[in-house]
Design a protein around this motif. Structure first.
Motif, PDB file in Angstrom:
ATOM      1  N   LEU B 324       0.817  -1.217   0.000  1.00 56.74           N
ATOM      2  CA  LEU B 324       0.000   0.000   0.000  1.00 56.74           C
ATOM      3  C   LEU B 324       0.850   1.267   0.000  1.00 56.74           C
ATOM      4  CD1 LEU B 324      -2.960  -1.076   2.306  1.00 56.74           C
ATOM      5  CD2 LEU B 324      -3.066  -0.471  -0.124  1.00 56.74           C
ATOM      6  N   THR B 325       2.064   1.194   0.570  1.00 57.61           N
ATOM      7  CA  THR B 325       2.964   2.359   0.488  1.00 57.61           C
ATOM      8  C   THR B 325       3.209   2.718  -0.971  1.00 57.61           C
ATOM      9  OG1 THR B 325       4.054   1.792   2.554  1.00 57.61           O
ATOM     10  CG2 THR B 325       5.260   3.238   1.058  1.00 57.61           C
ATOM     11  N   GLY B 326       3.505   1.702  -1.781  1.00 55.04           N
ATOM     12  CA  GLY B 326       3.709   1.943  -3.212  1.00 55.04           C
ATOM     13  C   GLY B 326       2.465   2.516  -3.858  1.00 55.04           C
ATOM     14  N   ALA B 327       1.311   1.934  -3.539  1.00 49.86           N
ATOM     15  CA  ALA B 327       0.052   2.391  -4.152  1.00 49.86           C
ATOM     16  C   ALA B 327      -0.272   3.820  -3.743  1.00 49.86           C
ATOM     17  CB  ALA B 327      -1.080   1.439  -3.752  1.00 49.86           C
ATOM     18  N   VAL B 328      -0.051   4.139  -2.460  1.00 52.15           N
ATOM     19  CA  VAL B 328      -0.348   5.491  -1.976  1.00 52.15           C
ATOM     20  C   VAL B 328       0.613   6.501  -2.623  1.00 52.15           C
ATOM     21  CG1 VAL B 328      -0.229   6.966   0.092  1.00 52.15           C
ATOM     22  CG2 VAL B 328      -1.462   4.780   0.159  1.00 52.15           C
ATOM     23  N   LEU B 331      -0.718   6.959  -6.235  1.00 51.20           N
ATOM     24  CA  LEU B 331      -2.083   7.435  -6.477  1.00 51.20           C
ATOM     25  C   LEU B 331      -2.492   8.603  -5.595  1.00 51.20           C
ATOM     26  CD1 LEU B 331      -3.631   3.873  -6.658  1.00 51.20           C
ATOM     27  CD2 LEU B 331      -3.317   5.423  -8.598  1.00 51.20           C
ATOM     28  N   ASP B 332      -1.828   8.790  -4.471  1.00 42.81           N
ATOM     29  CA  ASP B 332      -2.180   9.860  -3.527  1.00 42.81           C
ATOM     30  C   ASP B 332      -3.683   9.892  -3.245  1.00 42.81           C
ATOM     31  OD1 ASP B 332      -1.977  12.100  -1.898  1.00 42.81           O
ATOM     32  OD2 ASP B 332      -1.990  13.516  -3.571  1.00 42.81           O
ATOM     33  N   PRO B 333      -4.244   8.767  -2.766  1.00 44.33           N
ATOM     34  CA  PRO B 333      -5.686   8.765  -2.461  1.00 44.33           C
ATOM     35  C   PRO B 333      -5.954   9.480  -1.139  1.00 44.33           C
ATOM     36  CG  PRO B 333      -4.727   6.673  -1.827  1.00 44.33           C
ATOM     37  CD  PRO B 333      -3.601   7.477  -2.441  1.00 44.33           C
ATOM     38  N   GLU B 356       3.419   0.270   9.219  1.00 46.01           N
ATOM     39  CA  GLU B 356       4.314   0.155   8.047  1.00 46.01           C
ATOM     40  C   GLU B 356       4.078   1.330   7.095  1.00 46.01           C
ATOM     41  OE1 GLU B 356       7.459  -2.027   6.608  1.00 46.01           O
ATOM     42  OE2 GLU B 356       6.224  -2.620   8.321  1.00 46.01           O
ATOM     43  N   LEU B 357       2.815   1.601   6.841  1.00 45.81           N
ATOM     44  CA  LEU B 357       2.445   2.680   5.921  1.00 45.81           C
ATOM     45  C   LEU B 357       2.917   4.038   6.465  1.00 45.81           C
ATOM     46  CD1 LEU B 357       0.881   3.276   3.304  1.00 45.81           C
ATOM     47  CD2 LEU B 357      -1.222   3.364   4.648  1.00 45.81           C
ATOM     48  N   ALA B 358       2.735   4.247   7.776  1.00 43.29           N
ATOM     49  CA  ALA B 358       3.137   5.532   8.371  1.00 43.29           C
ATOM     50  C   ALA B 358       4.650   5.682   8.361  1.00 43.29           C
ATOM     51  CB  ALA B 358       2.591   5.640   9.798  1.00 43.29           C
ATOM     52  N   CYS B 366      -1.551   8.315   4.949  1.00 41.87           N
ATOM     53  CA  CYS B 366      -2.886   8.135   4.393  1.00 41.87           C
ATOM     54  C   CYS B 366      -3.724   7.316   5.380  1.00 41.87           C
ATOM     55  CB  CYS B 366      -2.733   7.407   3.063  1.00 41.87           C
ATOM     56  SG  CYS B 366      -4.268   7.168   2.198  1.00 41.87           S
ATOM     57  N   PRO B 367      -4.889   7.823   5.806  1.00 46.37           N
ATOM     58  CA  PRO B 367      -5.690   7.058   6.777  1.00 46.37           C
ATOM     59  C   PRO B 367      -6.236   5.758   6.190  1.00 46.37           C
ATOM     60  CG  PRO B 367      -6.890   9.014   6.043  1.00 46.37           C
ATOM     61  CD  PRO B 367      -5.517   9.100   5.446  1.00 46.37           C
ATOM     62  N   VAL B 368      -6.285   4.711   7.034  1.00 48.03           N
ATOM     63  CA  VAL B 368      -6.811   3.412   6.622  1.00 48.03           C
ATOM     64  C   VAL B 368      -8.052   3.122   7.452  1.00 48.03           C
ATOM     65  CG1 VAL B 368      -6.337   0.952   6.373  1.00 48.03           C
ATOM     66  CG2 VAL B 368      -4.468   2.607   6.143  1.00 48.03           C
ATOM     67  N   SER B 369      -9.147   2.807   6.803  1.00 49.38           N
ATOM     68  CA  SER B 369     -10.344   2.451   7.560  1.00 49.38           C
ATOM     69  C   SER B 369     -10.848   1.081   7.106  1.00 49.38           C
ATOM     70  CB  SER B 369     -11.432   3.513   7.366  1.00 49.38           C
ATOM     71  OG  SER B 369     -11.799   3.568   6.000  1.00 49.38           O
ATOM     72  N   VAL B 370     -11.789   0.537   7.863  1.00 48.04           N
ATOM     73  CA  VAL B 370     -12.341  -0.781   7.558  1.00 48.04           C
ATOM     74  C   VAL B 370     -13.748  -0.594   7.002  1.00 48.04           C
ATOM     75  CG1 VAL B 370     -12.995  -3.021   8.520  1.00 48.04           C
ATOM     76  CG2 VAL B 370     -10.940  -1.850   9.336  1.00 48.04           C
ATOM     77  N   SER B 371     -14.039  -1.262   5.906  1.00 45.48           N
ATOM     78  CA  SER B 371     -15.350  -1.148   5.284  1.00 45.48           C
ATOM     79  C   SER B 371     -16.447  -1.613   6.223  1.00 45.48           C
ATOM     80  CB  SER B 371     -15.398  -1.998   4.012  1.00 45.48           C
ATOM     81  OG  SER B 371     -16.735  -2.141   3.575  1.00 45.48           O
ATOM     82  N   GLU B 372     -17.556  -0.863   6.255  1.00 50.39           N
ATOM     83  CA  GLU B 372     -18.674  -1.315   7.086  1.00 50.39           C
ATOM     84  C   GLU B 372     -19.445  -2.449   6.411  1.00 50.39           C
ATOM     85  OE1 GLU B 372     -22.002   1.748   7.108  1.00 50.39           O
ATOM     86  OE2 GLU B 372     -20.410   2.929   6.170  1.00 50.39           O
ATOM     87  N   PHE B 373     -19.166  -2.682   5.116  1.00 52.48           N
ATOM     88  CA  PHE B 373     -19.904  -3.720   4.380  1.00 52.48           C
ATOM     89  C   PHE B 373     -19.166  -5.061   4.346  1.00 52.48           C
ATOM     90  CE2 PHE B 373     -20.800   0.460   2.492  1.00 52.48           C
ATOM     91  CZ  PHE B 373     -22.079   0.607   3.006  1.00 52.48           C
ATOM     92  N   GLY B 374     -17.830  -5.009   4.570  1.00 50.08           N
ATOM     93  CA  GLY B 374     -17.032  -6.233   4.614  1.00 50.08           C
ATOM     94  C   GLY B 374     -17.308  -7.105   3.409  1.00 50.08           C
TER      95      GLY B 374
END
Lengths: 401, 401
Positions: B324-328, B331-333, B356-358, B366-374
């Motif tokens: 995700l570090t590479g992806a962020v 893409l700068d999401p 790891e990301l931080a 980049c903040p990471v959250s968990v989907s409420e729909f899973g």
């Protein structure tokens, strides 16, 4: 990209005039683009190309001539029946786009006319790393004035200034948030470049990608542009548009982890691509001292068969291939274009890069090509971004004039 | 996303009627969206929301009622001066979106009405890996028919079928080019799902991301959606639109190299993310045998304090953080959302992932959250994509009806 184009503000009750004004602006742009792409053209030919009546086109053309954006070349095909049409061409004396580049080792400025020709140019070699933004940008301002003066002597006038910087640019298109290889932080180029011209600042990889998109031969609308010199940047182009990211920071290929346990990087991470394929990393790996014209030195040594230099370039290509595998998996671009200074080292970088990418990708691999503009891409892209803004909204010129 | 909407073909000399028809279609959509977002609303309230006259809105509303997309709830606020307005609401009996999912371990179908409510549902558990597409899709067809029957008994009719598949889908939105975890190649779902409904097939991570975008609480318009189960997919959303890539294959996060010298992967690469954070890799690392409800088993063991399981999940989080570090960086999401089955393991994955990301990102991470729909995300996103297509172009319903 370039200075935003505002319709004049209008009360909510006056939707129709606004729509008509918007349509007229769009039609002016369609005329400019038709003549720019296919000119010289007669008024009748323009009318048939864009599907408007000849009378409507004539009104638009007269306006564009008055603004100095089009010119008449004189009677065309006088043997034909009816009043002879006069061929129209994009003016070589109207507005010019001023492009500038702040490199780690140089400053450069150029002026490009509406026909896309470079009409004036100035370069100053010498290291900028570690220098404060103020003296560097004072020198750049001097170069800009010199190029503007030269353009004016050719009958051009500057429509705007676009500056390419190797760093992260805020979405305001004037603040350099961070340029690690210059050691700049939060520098407001709007305040530090008192040229009086409308200003746009962007990342050098973004401008390099736009040069590729607008000027390259057969560039697809979806590609990843890699701009490698001391830092390694990239620009993601999707459907002919730059992908900018939330803060404007997209394309930071140089800090994609390649070997996660590798050496620490200026970004705070470890084992980033820049630690293996950045210009200085390659010089270190090749046992050479940093100096001027690093790329020329590497190319010369590699060409002479220097084993250490060739190995360093091969390993840099491998690291690029690993980082690009991740990027290609995420973005599925039609191609990857290698630009920037390292494009000059492609004979020694590309084989390991391409084989790494092919080995790690299932199915047909993403083709990798080398930019025909190399280190000139960002400067050309910057100047052309100003020119494109004029073609896309010719009426903006009249508002400013 | 969904079936393309065609204006009827028209000769080049008839631009105006086409424009008017286009404007009417757009106004029908604006009425639907206004009532859908803020209803119940009176005709007058709709008119003021979208800036059309009440007469124009009444004509559009009558059409939408006739097509069964809106319904009148009866007189509203009778105390007010003038003819009482009748409140309009989106119909709970009109068209429904049918969503379906081909999972590695299950099949699922649901029907969602225009109000966004799930009105019917069917699930069949059991492994699909290694089974040919034909019997699996025959079972799915049976489930679709069952759900359509249940929806019809509630007064709904199916407007289209959208199917989520864990694999690469061609841009024709019906061919599964490759689904490695099902072992499917070049399967034409259009031929294999004889339901008679307009069909759209998409990657499950894409539908999961759309569920997040449309139904999530405060989801930003730029985010990276990670959908992790046996395979690890991702979807890139930019300005509220899915980034699809040239061939439709964007978002293959599972094959981003994490440890380039790591174990070989089904994709032909080495050390891909899936080798460290895919469901089966985690089970292997935890010393467990694959079986049904793998995620439930891992969660139970982790919850009980099983050291091996916790270590396996921690290391999977680390690998996710590196990829995700590479992806962020590219893409700068605005945020990363963790969805899919592994979302249920987030208490044990997230700490190492986020750190790891931080650690690897300079500046604010980049903040990471968990989907409420899973794991429900892809199915809901599929059904809602059909509903959205109706809201976006209500006239398409009349053309099909």
């Amino acid at each position: 990209m370039t200075a935003p184009l505002h319709e004049s503000p209008n009360g909510s009750g006056r939707a129709l005039p606004d729509t008509q004004r918007g349509m007229r602006r769009r039609n002016l742009a369609r005329v400019m683009h038709a003549v720019s792409a296919e000119g010289p053209l007669s008024r009748a030919a323009v009318a048939s190309r864009i599907g408007l009546t000849r009378a409507a086109v004539s009104t638009l053309v007269d306006e564009l001539i008055r603004w100095g954006l089009l010119e008449e070349l004189g009677p065309e095909r006088p043997g034909r029946v009816g009043r002879p049409g006069s061929a129209l061409a994009v003016s070589g004396r109207g507005p010019a786009g001023i492009g500038a580049e702040v490199g780690v080792d140089h400053l450069a400025v150029c002026a490009v006319d509406l026909r896309g020709e470079v009409r004036a140019r100035a370069v100053r070699h010498g290291p900028n790393r570690g220098r404060a933004p103020e003296p560097v940008l004072a020198e750049l301002t001097t170069l800009v004035r010199r190029v503007v003066g030269a353009a004016e002597r050719e009958g051009l006038w500057p429509a705007g200034l676009a500056v390419a910087v190797p760093g992260l640019i805020a979405r305001d298109a004037r603040t350099v948030v961070r340029a690690p290889n210059l050691d700049w932080h939060d520098a407001d180029l709007g305040a530090l470049l008192p040229t009086g011209l409308p200003l746009t600042v962007d990342n050098e990889a973004n401008f390099g990608a736009l040069a590729e998109l607008w000027l390259g031969d057969g560039t697809p609308p979806d590609f990843l542009h890699v701009s490698a010199e001391i830092g390694i940047g990239a620009a993601v182009v999707v459907d002919g548009q730059l992908l900018r990211g939330t803060r404007g920071f997209a394309g930071e290929l140089g800090h994609v982890p390649v070997w996660p346990d590798g050496p620490p990087c200026v970004c705070g991470g470890r084992g980033c691509l820049e630690q293996y394929a950045g210009e200085e990393a390659v010089l270190r790996a090749a046992g050479l001292e940093p100096g001027e014209d690093l790329v020329g030195l590497l190319a010369q040594r590699a060409d002479e068969g220097d084993k250490e230099v060739r190995k360093a370039l091969r390993e840099a290509g491998t690291a690029l291939g690993i980082a690009l595998t991740g990027a290609v998996n995420l973005l599925d671009p039609e191609s990857v274009v290698l630009g920037g200074a390292l494009a000059g080292l492609s004979p020694w970088l590309l084989p390991s890069l391409a084989s790494e990418l092919a080995d790690r990708t299932a199915g047909p691999s993403c083709p990798v090509s080398v930019s025909e503009f190399g280190p000139q891409g960002p400067l050309l892209g910057a100047a052309h971004s100003v020119v494109r803004a004029v073609l896309d909204d010719p009426a903006s010129v009249a508002e400013r004039g």
